[in-house]
Write a protein that holds these residues in place. Structure first.
Motif, PDB file in Angstrom:
ATOM      1  N   ARG A 110       1.596  -0.032  12.164  1.00  0.00           N
ATOM      2  CA  ARG A 110       1.417  -0.864  10.063  1.00  0.00           C
ATOM      3  C   ARG A 110       2.034  -2.284  10.240  1.00  0.00           C
ATOM      4  O   ARG A 110       2.842  -3.118  11.202  1.00  0.00           O
ATOM      5  CB  ARG A 110       3.269  -0.744   9.400  1.00  0.00           C
ATOM      6  CG  ARG A 110       2.941   1.115   8.954  1.00  0.00           C
ATOM      7  CD  ARG A 110       4.128   2.411   8.448  1.00  0.00           C
ATOM      8  NE  ARG A 110       4.182   3.238   8.112  1.00  0.00           N
ATOM      9  CZ  ARG A 110       4.436   3.478   8.899  1.00  0.00           C
ATOM     10  NH1 ARG A 110       5.590   3.681  10.449  1.00  0.00           N
ATOM     11  NH2 ARG A 110       4.547   5.107   8.411  1.00  0.00           N
ATOM     12  N   ILE A 111       1.233  -3.467   9.598  1.00  0.00           N
ATOM     13  CA  ILE A 111       1.335  -4.193   9.569  1.00  0.00           C
ATOM     14  C   ILE A 111       1.105  -4.780   8.034  1.00  0.00           C
ATOM     15  O   ILE A 111       0.975  -4.243   6.903  1.00  0.00           O
ATOM     16  CB  ILE A 111      -0.329  -4.952  10.208  1.00  0.00           C
ATOM     17  CG1 ILE A 111       0.166  -6.108  10.211  1.00  0.00           C
ATOM     18  CG2 ILE A 111      -1.014  -4.896   9.072  1.00  0.00           C
ATOM     19  CD1 ILE A 111      -0.881  -7.171  11.463  1.00  0.00           C
ATOM     20  N   GLN A 112       1.471  -6.005   8.060  1.00  0.00           N
ATOM     21  CA  GLN A 112       1.896  -6.889   6.821  1.00  0.00           C
ATOM     22  C   GLN A 112       1.037  -8.309   6.568  1.00  0.00           C
ATOM     23  O   GLN A 112       1.043  -8.406   7.276  1.00  0.00           O
ATOM     24  CB  GLN A 112       3.397  -6.911   6.134  1.00  0.00           C
ATOM     25  CG  GLN A 112       3.167  -7.713   4.694  1.00  0.00           C
ATOM     26  CD  GLN A 112       4.630  -8.113   3.768  1.00  0.00           C
ATOM     27  OE1 GLN A 112       5.487  -8.261   5.068  1.00  0.00           O
ATOM     28  NE2 GLN A 112       4.771  -8.658   2.846  1.00  0.00           N
TER      29      GLN A 112
ATOM     30  N   SER B 227      -3.430  -9.086   0.021  1.00  0.00           N
ATOM     31  CA  SER B 227      -2.159  -9.345   0.769  1.00  0.00           C
ATOM     32  C   SER B 227      -1.997  -7.966   0.872  1.00  0.00           C
ATOM     33  O   SER B 227      -2.099  -6.871  -0.338  1.00  0.00           O
ATOM     34  CB  SER B 227      -1.449 -10.069   0.093  1.00  0.00           C
ATOM     35  OG  SER B 227      -2.245 -11.688   0.918  1.00  0.00           O
ATOM     36  N   GLY B 228      -0.833  -7.067   1.109  1.00  0.00           N
ATOM     37  CA  GLY B 228      -0.688  -6.272   1.296  1.00  0.00           C
ATOM     38  C   GLY B 228      -0.010  -5.698   2.265  1.00  0.00           C
ATOM     39  O   GLY B 228      -0.103  -6.163   4.359  1.00  0.00           O
ATOM     40  N   HIS B 229       0.148  -3.928   2.568  1.00  0.00           N
ATOM     41  CA  HIS B 229       0.118  -3.654   3.270  1.00  0.00           C
ATOM     42  C   HIS B 229      -0.762  -2.463   4.369  1.00  0.00           C
ATOM     43  O   HIS B 229      -1.185  -1.643   3.339  1.00  0.00           O
ATOM     44  CB  HIS B 229       1.638  -2.540   3.115  1.00  0.00           C
ATOM     45  CG  HIS B 229       2.916  -2.834   3.593  1.00  0.00           C
ATOM     46  ND1 HIS B 229       4.090  -3.974   4.281  1.00  0.00           N
ATOM     47  CD2 HIS B 229       3.338  -3.576   2.451  1.00  0.00           C
ATOM     48  CE1 HIS B 229       5.304  -4.555   3.651  1.00  0.00           C
ATOM     49  NE2 HIS B 229       5.505  -4.103   2.238  1.00  0.00           N
ATOM     50  N   TYR B 230      -0.473  -2.812   5.125  1.00  0.00           N
ATOM     51  CA  TYR B 230      -2.084  -2.086   5.872  1.00  0.00           C
ATOM     52  C   TYR B 230      -1.102  -0.431   7.034  1.00  0.00           C
ATOM     53  O   TYR B 230      -0.683  -1.471   7.704  1.00  0.00           O
ATOM     54  CB  TYR B 230      -2.996  -2.971   6.246  1.00  0.00           C
ATOM     55  CG  TYR B 230      -3.845  -3.472   5.615  1.00  0.00           C
ATOM     56  CD1 TYR B 230      -5.208  -3.226   4.786  1.00  0.00           C
ATOM     57  CD2 TYR B 230      -3.583  -4.415   5.138  1.00  0.00           C
ATOM     58  CE1 TYR B 230      -5.569  -3.818   4.298  1.00  0.00           C
ATOM     59  CE2 TYR B 230      -3.249  -5.578   4.297  1.00  0.00           C
ATOM     60  CZ  TYR B 230      -5.055  -4.966   3.719  1.00  0.00           C
ATOM     61  OH  TYR B 230      -6.096  -5.458   2.324  1.00  0.00           O
ATOM     62  N   GLU B 231      -2.073   1.025   7.014  1.00  0.00           N
ATOM     63  CA  GLU B 231      -1.122   1.346   7.950  1.00  0.00           C
ATOM     64  C   GLU B 231      -2.837   2.234   8.574  1.00  0.00           C
ATOM     65  O   GLU B 231      -3.750   2.176   7.868  1.00  0.00           O
ATOM     66  CB  GLU B 231      -0.819   2.409   7.444  1.00  0.00           C
ATOM     67  CG  GLU B 231      -0.200   2.998   8.194  1.00  0.00           C
ATOM     68  CD  GLU B 231       0.347   4.486   7.501  1.00  0.00           C
ATOM     69  OE1 GLU B 231       0.954   5.648   7.966  1.00  0.00           O
ATOM     70  OE2 GLU B 231       1.647   3.780   6.669  1.00  0.00           O
TER      71      GLU B 231
END
Length: 152
Positions: free
Chosen positions: A31-33, A13-17
């Motif tokens: 960006r996606i969470q 889980s987390g933020h991806y860029e």
């Protein structure tokens, strides 16, 4: 551009860029969470009087319209193993399993996918009934309900 993740765990889980250079427009990014939920099993206890009707909802916080879009099955735990009682595919009639003599004539799957047992017997006391809803082969919602039968 696709990111493939395998062996998914809550720790992912987390933020991806994603960013990349394009010509002549310059850099592009997105960006996606991602939130990975642990599989949850809801546990309930239902109390019922001896010889009365018992209705056990599959997933208490889910609407019946939502459940009708997915395969589901009801199981009972007997002698340490789970035995399938009834299954339902979307837009098809329920299929009752003949394995359990104890429940053969006393079961009915309600239109809202609740399991109806009538009449309740003293042998139902302490039984655990399981409902499994398969949203995807890797995403199954489960609930378990322990039955407590009381005499008058």
């Amino acid at each position: 551009w696709v990111l493939h993740l395998t062996n998914i765990t809550v720790s992912l889980s987390g933020h991806y860029e994603c960013s990349f250079a394009t010509y002549p427009h310059g850099n592009k990014d997105a960006r996606i969470q991602l939130i990975v939920k642990a599989e949850e099993e809801q546990n309930y206890v239902k109390e019922v009087q001896l010889n009365q009707a018992l209705e056990i909802p599959c997933l208490e916080d889910t609407t019946s319209e939502h459940l009708s879009n997915y395969p589901l099955k009801w199981l009972v735990e007997e002698n340490g193993r789970k035995e399938e009682l009834v299954s339902k595919e979307p837009f098809h009639p329920a299929v009752y399993r003949n394995g359990s003599v104890q429940y053969r004539q006393r079961l009915q799957l309600a239109s809202d996918n609740a399991l109806k047992i009538f009449p309740t017997k003293i042998t139902d006391d302490g039984r655990v009934f399981f409902c499994h809803v398969m949203h995807h082969p890797e995403r199954v919602q489960r609930s378990s309900t322990t039955v407590r039968v009381f005499g008058k």
